[in-house]
Design a protein around this motif. Structure first.
Motif: not given
Length: 273
Positions: A145, A149, A153, A158, A160
């Motif tokens: 994850k 991310q 970026q 970003t 979630w």
């Protein structure tokens, strides 16, 4: 950011944006491969950023740690199914930037349970000002994850999504919204030209007005948009008369209905693929 071998399947604008963001932030170009059946786009990317160009999706996927699926939704099944024989999917991170395909559907396409993150970027990613919504299937590790991310970026900010259906809201709020703003800007430019400004002058006036409004809003981050609007609007003045036309046309409801239409279409697309 951790460096892993990345294979981009697809060489369109969004793949271009992400590759540019990664390389410009120092990601090793030698660890990025872009695949496309036609050489024009991928070889241009290879020349511009020093990455690897290939027409062999399967070989690229086998060699990669991270696979970015950057093809149109209607092409996704045909692109993914020939990749089923690539080994060690449980050790690979799959990222998809296609709208309208539920995460679980990719497990069927690949005939294998995947470590998959759905990503909904938008076109300002092309200039490093994107907003991307991300949703991870349950088995995706925290490390994966974090990689997803940080990758996104490199082209903007970003957020979630805790539930997959939130991706459709992200589409309406950020994915499709550049088109909303461009439509408004187009209408303003057309009126400016009717008032006697040439095309370039009209475009520049609109762009500077939009840029100034955005920078003002960012400089007063704790101030509501409604308050900023009120600060520009004198009772009975020119701005008040202009806004009256928007309200008479029920602009707030039109915007809300437009956003809901985007969500509804995204939900319909989930049943098509």
């Amino acid at each position: 950011m951790q460096h892993r071998k990345i294979a981009f399947i697809g060489a369109g604008n969004m793949a271009h944006a992400i590759i540019a963001g990664l390389v410009n932030h120092g990601y090793p170009a030698s660890m990025i491969t872009v695949c496309s059946p036609t050489p024009v786009r991928r070889e241009k990317l290879a020349e511009q950023y020093g990455i690897i160009s290939s027409d062999d999706n399967l070989a690229a996927v086998k060699a990669a740690d991270v696979i970015v699926l950057a093809v149109k939704p209607q092409m996704m099944k045909d692109v993914c199914e020939p990749l089923q024989n690539a080994a060690n999917f449980d050790q690979k991170l799959i990222l998809t930037i296609a709208a309208g395909i539920p995460a679980e559907r990719y497990n069927d396409y690949f005939a294998h349970p995947l470590n998959l993150v759905r990503i909904m970027p938008n076109t300002p990613s092309l200039v490093g000002k994107g907003v991307s919504g991300l949703f991870a299937q349950g088995k995706v590790s925290e490390q994966d994850k974090q990689f997803a991310q940080e990758l996104m970026q490199s082209v903007g900010s970003t957020i979630w999504c805790q539930q997959e259906q939130e991706i459709n809201s992200i589409i309406a709020i950020t994915g499709s919204s550049p088109a909303y703003f461009f439509l408004f800007m187009e209408a303003m430019q057309q009126k400016a030209e009717q008032l006697g400004y040439d095309k370039q002058q009209a475009r520049e006036l609109v762009l500077h007005a939009i840029e100034g409004a955005v920078e003002l809003a960012k400089s007063q981050n704790d101030t509501a948009f409604s308050t900023l609007r009120e600060q520009v609007t004198s009772k009975g003045g020119t701005t008040a008369m202009a806004l009256e036309q928007f309200y008479n046309g029920n602009l707030p409801q039109i915007v809300a209905d437009a956003m809901q239409s985007a969500i509804n279409r995204a939900e319909e697309m989930e049943k098509l693929f």
